[in-house]
Each structure stands twice: as C-alpha cells, then as structure tokens.
Scaffold this motif. Structure first.
Motif, short mmCIF file in Angstrom:
data_model
loop_
_atom_site.label_atom_id
_atom_site.label_comp_id
_atom_site.label_asym_id
_atom_site.label_seq_id
_atom_site.Cartn_x
_atom_site.Cartn_y
_atom_site.Cartn_z
N HIS B 93 36.94 35.06 -26.99
CA HIS B 93 37.09 33.74 -26.37
C HIS B 93 35.88 32.83 -26.50
N VAL B 94 34.73 33.40 -26.81
CA VAL B 94 33.54 32.58 -27.00
C VAL B 94 33.00 32.92 -28.38
N HIS B 95 32.83 31.89 -29.22
CA HIS B 95 32.66 32.18 -30.64
C HIS B 95 31.24 32.11 -31.16
N THR B 96 30.36 31.38 -30.49
CA THR B 96 29.00 31.24 -31.02
C THR B 96 28.00 31.73 -29.98
N ILE B 97 26.80 32.05 -30.48
CA ILE B 97 25.75 32.50 -29.56
C ILE B 97 25.38 31.37 -28.60
N SER B 98 25.31 30.12 -29.11
CA SER B 98 24.98 28.98 -28.24
C SER B 98 25.95 28.90 -27.07
N ASP B 99 27.25 29.07 -27.38
CA ASP B 99 28.26 29.00 -26.33
C ASP B 99 28.09 30.13 -25.33
N ALA B 100 27.89 31.35 -25.84
CA ALA B 100 27.76 32.51 -24.94
C ALA B 100 26.51 32.36 -24.08
N VAL B 101 25.41 31.91 -24.68
CA VAL B 101 24.18 31.70 -23.92
C VAL B 101 24.40 30.63 -22.86
N PHE B 102 25.01 29.50 -23.27
CA PHE B 102 25.23 28.40 -22.33
C PHE B 102 26.02 28.86 -21.12
N GLU B 103 27.15 29.55 -21.38
CA GLU B 103 28.02 29.96 -20.27
C GLU B 103 27.29 30.95 -19.35
N THR B 104 26.50 31.85 -19.95
CA THR B 104 25.80 32.86 -19.15
C THR B 104 24.66 32.25 -18.35
N GLY B 107 25.94 30.42 -15.58
CA GLY B 107 26.29 31.33 -14.48
C GLY B 107 25.06 31.79 -13.73
N LEU B 108 24.10 32.38 -14.43
CA LEU B 108 22.94 32.98 -13.76
C LEU B 108 22.10 31.95 -13.00
N THR B 109 22.08 30.70 -13.51
CA THR B 109 21.32 29.67 -12.82
C THR B 109 22.17 29.00 -11.73
N THR B 110 23.39 29.48 -11.53
CA THR B 110 24.35 28.93 -10.57
C THR B 110 24.66 27.46 -10.83
N THR B 111 24.65 27.07 -12.13
CA THR B 111 24.94 25.67 -12.47
C THR B 111 26.44 25.41 -12.44
N GLY B 112 27.18 26.20 -13.26
CA GLY B 112 28.63 26.03 -13.23
C GLY B 112 29.18 25.08 -14.27
N ALA B 113 28.30 24.53 -15.13
CA ALA B 113 28.79 23.76 -16.27
C ALA B 113 29.42 24.76 -17.23
N SER B 114 30.54 24.39 -17.87
CA SER B 114 31.28 25.37 -18.68
C SER B 114 31.64 24.82 -20.05
N ILE B 115 31.63 25.72 -21.05
CA ILE B 115 32.10 25.32 -22.37
C ILE B 115 33.54 25.78 -22.58
N GLY B 440 31.96 14.12 -16.82
CA GLY B 440 32.41 13.82 -15.46
C GLY B 440 33.05 15.04 -14.82
N PRO B 441 33.54 14.88 -13.58
CA PRO B 441 34.06 16.00 -12.80
C PRO B 441 35.25 16.71 -13.45
N VAL B 442 35.98 16.01 -14.33
CA VAL B 442 37.16 16.65 -14.91
C VAL B 442 36.93 17.02 -16.38
N ASP B 443 35.68 16.93 -16.83
CA ASP B 443 35.36 17.25 -18.23
C ASP B 443 34.67 18.60 -18.34
N ASN B 444 34.38 19.01 -19.57
CA ASN B 444 33.57 20.21 -19.77
C ASN B 444 32.55 19.96 -20.86
N PHE B 445 31.72 20.97 -21.14
CA PHE B 445 30.57 20.79 -22.03
C PHE B 445 30.84 21.30 -23.45
N ALA B 446 32.13 21.59 -23.76
CA ALA B 446 32.45 22.20 -25.06
C ALA B 446 32.05 21.32 -26.24
#
Ligand SMILES: [K+]
Ligand SMILES: [K+]
Lengths: 482, 482
Positions: B93-104, B107-115, B440-446
């Motif tokens: 479900h996550v294809h690049t290292i940048s994406d996997a790093v970003f999502e993790t 998470g760990l920083t409790t940010t919650g921005a998602s790709i 914005g609130p209904v967007d994502n960082f993909a």
C-alpha cells in the motif's frame, strides 16, 4: 502628570515648519501655471495655526522629560499628517479623508504605497509636495534615530548609534543634537548629488529632483506610473541602485567614509551584513531571473540588483514585476520586506542590527545550553551587548511579527485574500511600498476599503516609529509613571 | 568525546521494544484474516536486530552524560522511524521510501498528516500499527517532557514541569523517572476510558481503539477517510472534544485533579490561558460559522468547538472544512497552528507557556522602558522566571518562526503555491495535521514530491523534538564540548 501644555509650543513650531516646507511646491505650481490654491491655502493654514499654537503655549516653557518624549514623537507625526494631507484633500485628485491620510502617511513614513491610479495626471506642484513628504519623513527619522530614540530606550536603539550620542539624560530637550545636524548635511548633500546625476542621465530636472528626494528618503514615490521602469537607461538605474544603497547605510558610517576614517566602516558588523546580504540576494535573484525569464546578461543582473537593493533598503522603486520570476523568488522578495537596511539610515522595517542580535544570540544559546555555567557574551561591532538590550531587541522582533500577524488577520477579515493581506501588511509595517498578491510591484492600494486604508496607515506609522513609541502610549506604565 | 558505544545498548532495547509493540497489530491481522506477513517480518527484524545490538554493546555500560542525551533523543526517534516504517514499506500500500518515512514520522511525531488517499482500503492490521505509532509517540513525548528535556535545558522546559522533577543532574540516566511513570498510568487510563466511551457511542470496537489511541496522542490519524466527520453522533464528537482537551492539558495537572488537589489546577496560569483560549476561540469560530454557513444552534457550536479544540491541541481530527467559513476564520485556524496545547501534554507546536512568557515579557518591557532602573520580574504560576529561561524561550519562539519561514521558502521553491507551502510547513512543524491551501482539512499530502515529503518529515521531527535537540547537533559547541 504629563505636561501637555509644554508640548503646544513644539507642535506650533512644527506646524509652522510644515507650512514653510510647502512653499517650494507653491513655487512649482506657479512655474507650471497650475492652480496653486490647494497648496497656498494649506500653507496658509499651517503657518497661521502654527503661529497661534506657538505663541499661545510659549509661556509654558517647561523642560520636556523622557515621558513627554514619547508623546512628542507620536504627536509630531500625527500633526505632520493632519497638515501634510491638506494639499491632497483640497485638490480635486484625492476624494476621501482615508485616501488623503493614506497618501500622506505613506509619504511621511517613507513607505511609498500609493492610492493614486494615474500619477502622471496629477499637477506637478502636488506631486512635488508628495515627494517632499517623504524627504521630510527621512529628515525626521534621522533625528529620531540618533537623537531621540536612544534617550527613549526604543527597540535597543542604543546599539544603533555607531558614535556615542553623548551623555544620556532623562530629559529630552527638543534641540537637534550636533550629530543629527552633521547627518542632515550628508542627507542634503547626497540628495543634491543624486539630483545632478539623475539629470545628467537624461531625466527632466523636475523628475530628477523628485526622484532624488524619494531615493534618499528610501521612500519610493515616483512621478511616473511605471516607477523607475519608465527610464530605460542603465546609467539612471545604476545611479538609483547606488543612492538607494547609500540611503540604506548608517549615515554615521558615510560620515566616517567622507572624513577618511575607513577603519570604522570595516569594523562595522552591521555594514558587512548589509552589504553581504545585498550581494548574496542579488546573485540569488539574478539566478532566478535567468531561469524564469527571457532576460540575460547585464540586463538580468541590473534587474536583480535594482529589485534587491530597492526592497532591502525599503525604498520600493521598481523596474520589473518580481512576482514573474517564479514562486521561489516571489517568496524571497516577500521575506526581504522584513530585512530593512542599516540602523541610522532612512530605511524602515526591522533592520540588520536587530537580525544580527537575534542570530548571534540564538547561535550562542546553543553554547549556553551545552555549558550552562559559562558566561557567554554577545559581541556586535566589537562591543558587548547587555542582556537588557538583547531582551529588548528580542521583544521588538516578536512584537513586530505579532503586529504583522494581527494586522494581516485584520485585513483578511475586512475581505481580502491571504496573499494580499500578508503582502499589504508586511510592506506597510516595513515602510517598503510594493508587495505581493494584489499589491504587487505594478499595483496600487486604491482598491482597499476606507477601513483597510486606515488600518494600513496606522501600521505604517507604527513601523516607522519603531512600535514601542506608539504602543507605550497604550500601557498603564506610561500614564501612571511618576 | 562522545561515547557512541554507550548508546548502542539503549538503541538495541528500543528496537526490541518496537518489535514487541508491533505484536498487537499482528494479532489484529490474524483476527481479520489478513496477510500478516509485512508486520510479522517487520517485528521479527526489529526484535532480532534489537537483540543483536543490545548484547553487542552490553559491555559498554557507561553512564550517559548530558551531551549524549541529545544524541539519544534524536537517534531514538530516527530508529523508531526506520523500524516503524517497515510494515508500511513491506505492504503493497505504500510504494516509496519517502512515503513510508513520511507516514511513520507523521505517526511517531503525532502529526497525523497522511499520504494515504484511501484509508478505508488499507488492511486493519496495518492501520492499527499506524495508530500505534502515534500512541507510542505520545508515550515518548511524555518521558521527554518530564524527564529528559529539563535535564538537557531545552526550550525553557524547566518551566513546564509543574512538579519539581527532582534534583537536576548533569548525567542523564536512561531510567524512566517516577513522575513519568505516574503520567503514563494517566495516559493509559484515559486511553482505555476514551475507547469505552467511543464504543458506547456506537463506534465499532476496532475503530474505538484506534481513535482513542490517536486522540490521547493528539495525533489525529483516523481509520475513516472522512475522519471524525464519519461519525454523525453528537455523543462521539463531544467525547472526542473532551478527550482532545484532556490530552492537551498538562498531565501533571490531571494527576493533581485525580488526587483531589484542585488548588494546583486553579493556580496554573497556563491552564487558565489554555482553557480561556479554547472558550474564546470557540465563540469566535461559532460566530463565523453562523455568519458564513447554513449551520445553526448546537450543530454550529459543536463544529466550532470540535475544530478549535482539535487544532489548539494539535490533534487534527476534523468534522468539517473550516476553510469554508470565510477568510477571517481560515486565517484564525491557520494562526491556531502556532498555539499548541499545554506543556507537559502530548500536544505539539509552541505551547501556551511560551506564548505567556513572550506576552508577559513584552508587556513588562514597556514598564522597563519607562522605569529603566527598576527590577521588573516576570511571574508565571506564582514563581519568578529567570532571565536565562526568558532568553531561551524568546530564542525558541524566533527560531521556531525562522524555521517556519525557511521551511515555507523551501517548499515553495520546490514548486508549490504560497498558501500551500505556508500551510504544510506550519502544520508539520506544529505536529497538527490539517492546514490551508491544498493541504486543507479534507485534503492529504500524497501529491507532494518525494523531496517535499522529506523536507516535511524533517520538519515534523524538528518540531516534535523542540528544535534545540536536533539543531544543537549541527553546532560546533556540541561536538567540541568537554
Ligand atoms: K519605501
Ligand atoms: K496531530
């Protein structure tokens, strides 16, 4: 208690002075055969009310203390605004009080933002008065910086005066110090030199005077709709670059340069930072122009140098629309609105010495964290900066940014988009002139509502008077002090 | 010299711990009959490399000194990222290292921005691990705030600990202090309570656990594409509001509340400011919603309270798109990204105590200007704040804002518009999640490029570790110190 009556005499003298300073504009109206009545009436009002005030309050000849000093400074700018706007308001060309106030405040604060949509359609006498308001504002800020602000303890300005301003006293006597006089000679001399060079480069003599007045004030009002882009002359544009740079240099250093004490210039950390930033940012913008436009070679370099020097010195002349050089360059130009030239110049905004105190202090903070017991002094221009001044400057920076944020919020609530709100507030607070969004380098401020214009006028004053001078009047400490 | 080998054992223990914490996600994969191999392999790698590290370096059992402390903190978050991203990277479900790093990192920083563009299409085991990364990050930040940062002298954090953290020592022993343990019990207890209440309100048990993990971490990852807007239940949304508010409260104060010492809560200036700001901003946004949308009454109030509490506590759940409430409300929501909850909570961003130090210090600066010879102390929570801590906090604020500016410049140079750049950087640096512009609130960082994602990941870490912890590693003071 505040001795308000003691201020009446000073204010009267100031009104009279404004009236006198309008006379050259009357003269120019006559030369060009224009209707001189708006300026004649304005001058007559200023001169007569000035005399009435002066003699009515002449008997209250008390010493002005430090506390009245804050009021004197703020009231001076207000009175210059009230009387300075009369020629605009009495003419047919500016229709509302908000507009007249905006244009006058923009002049006196050397901001250069304009509500005029067709500058070249204005009478030459009125345009000359418009340029004069900036030159007067520049004169004023030199006195404030070298003679008044250090006594009032404003924004760490003790640091700004390369030469000791003499023994500090709690009393602010409204005389102009020797230092200020010396710097005025330089200001006048450079204005004359710029006029001659602009003229030699092919500008009409009238335009040469106007542009030199607004160049030395780092004001940026032009007599042409296209600003300096009107003059397709490398010579004129390089003259502008050099004189804008000088106008953004600490005038005390220029004095040292003229009397041959170059070591003082070399020792100045702020001058090195200022000159270094100009070179570095010119190269960055130059690269951006090469990448994002058709310009190349000398023309691209000149456009880069002009835009960078114009914004850093908070002059605000333009020879091109920098928002066309890509998002990165636009952002950099926006950020430059917060730099400001050197302290002790006519430039507005934050100024290099404050940025240096912040950067050095932040850097040293890491040393303090690693060595919690060590005393880590901060050195600027070879001298240690006291903790009190550091704290004052850090406060200044944060209050400046907070004012920027609150101002932008206010403008956006009044119905403008984010970019325009941020741009208009940054450029007004920093006394620059052009910005981004709908107030880009080729736009003007006419479209704002009267409420927004009033807010922006207040921000121009707040920025020009280094925030504290005005804000302190809203604290109980000022009114309750003994 | 830095005793790098002494860190190996700690890092080994941490890797092992990450492996252990993956096991519940493996269990959930089995329950739902999913392919558990990505998480099983990740856990096996973490556990085995952890054991190898632990025993290889076990003999270097030196005391960790303050200087190694900075490295331990930064390395810990890096190692948690490297091992924590394995389940994402090994899945389809996550294809690049940048994406996997970003999502993790998010998470760990409790940010919650998602790709992730379709969260509900993800396996439940992986989504549970995603929620766990936030909960683990929350656990981590509690230790840092009460037990580590005060010893490292980070960002004035001595001020944050309402209860004395015991005698300060130059040695950072990697044990978890008594205080931290007590706060963990509260963290775990509130997580259980939130789970029960979400479940009682009608959430599926699986979703209830996930949302309570990310609520208490002020993380904001949801198992639903529509975030909390999916649950059209006033009960669930009020539960979320209350628990987000608690998660943004200083946990030491919650402890005092539980043991009946309410006087400590009443005495806390920061709590009063935090609660007051929530009330005030809810009323302002409520008014904005009434003016700019069709919502009214309780629904409008709930939407206002939810969005305000969610942003101030840096949680980032949404029940509506606040950029639809007009430019003024959008600007206010953007500014709230810089508030942050209370110190000593899991909230990110600047935090109230720092804003209070700035505001009080600025206010008192006017008093200092009027009375230059007076000693004007700054009092927070009934105690005087030292000049050293004030300076540290003023530096923190200015470095935070500089980082915001430099980060935004970097993102805009990478090709994104001003609003998106400012929004993405503010929300990542503040560990919030949603922002303005294209994020914005209904967007994502993909849609961001890998380079932009890497910059944003770094900013999330920088913000979570209070800037200084990471930045100090780039100064000579750290490496040269004796
Ligand atoms: K200007
Ligand atoms: K968050």
């Amino acid at each position: 208690m505040i001795h308000l009556k003691a201020l009446g005499k000073i204010m009267g003298a100031l009104m009279f002075l404004i009236g006198v300073l309008m006379l050259p504009a009357v003269f120019i109206s006559w030369i060009y055969g224009e209707d001189s009545s708006p300026i004649v009436i304005s001058a007559a009002i200023s001169l007569s009310i000035g005399l009435i005030f002066y003699f009515s309050f002449a008997k209250y000849d008390q010493l002005i203390r430090k506390r009245e000093g804050y009021l004197v400074v703020t009231l001076s700018w207000l009175i210059m605004t009230i009387f300075g706007m009369l020629p605009f308001f009495l003419s047919d060309h500016v229709h509302t009080i908000s507009d007249a106030v905006f244009e006058t405040v923009s002049g006196l604060t050397t901001t250069g933002a304009s509500i005029l949509t067709d500058i070249e359609a204005m009478p030459k006498g009125l345009l000359f008065w418009r340029s004069m308001t900036q030159w007067i504002g520049g004169l004023g800020i030199i006195v404030l910086t070298v003679a008044i602000f250090p006594l009032l303890g404003i924004g760490g300005s003790e640091l700004f005066v390369a030469e000791s301003p003499g023994p500090t006293s709690d009393k602010v006597h409204p005389r102009i110090s020797e230092t200020a006089k010396r710097l005025w000679y330089i200001y006048v001399g450079l204005t004359v030199a710029a006029t001659m060079l602009y003229w030699a480069g092919g500008m009409a003599f009238y335009d040469a005077i106007n542009h030199s007045l607004t160049t030395m004030a780092t004001g940026g009002f032009s007599t042409k709709n296209a600003s300096m882009a009107f003059y397709d002359s490398a010579f004129i544009q390089y003259v502008a670059i050099i004189f804008m740079f000088l106008a953004g240099t600490n005038f005390t250093l220029i004095y040292f340069g003229l009397v041959g004490k170059f070591s003082r210039i070399v020792k100045s950390d702020e001058f090195k930072a200022y000159a270094g930033a100009v070179v570095l940012l010119t190269l960055i913008v130059f690269t951006g122009i090469l990448m994002h436009s058709d310009y190349s070679g000398e023309l691209a370099f000149r456009k880069a140098a002009f835009q960078v020097v114009s914004i850093i010195t908070t002059t605000g002349f333009v020879t091109d629309d920098y928002t066309q050089y890509g998002m990165g360059i636009t952002f950099i130009c926006f950020m430059m609105l917060f730099l400001g030239g050197s302290a002790g110049s006519t430039a507005g905004s934050i100024k290099f010495v404050r940025h240096m105190v912040f950067l050095k202090n932040s850097w040293l903070e890491f040393k303090r964290i690693v060595h919690p017991r060590a005393i880590v002094p901060l050195i600027i221009n070879g001298e240690m900066v006291s903790g009190r001044i550091i704290n004052n400057i850090m406060n200044f920076l944060l209050i400046y940014l907070s004012t920027f944020v609150i101002g932008s919020l206010t403008i956006s609530v009044l119905g403008y988009d984010l970019e325009t709100s941020l741009g208009a507030v940054a450029t007004c607070l920093g006394n620059v002139g052009p910005a981004i969004g709908k107030v880009g380098p080729v736009d003007n401020f006419a479209f704002f509502s009267p409420a927004a214009k009033n807010v922006l006028s207040f921000l121009m004053l707040l920025g020009r008077l280094e925030l504290f001078t005005i804000l302190i009047l809203f604290t109980p400490f000022f009114w309750r002090a003994n």
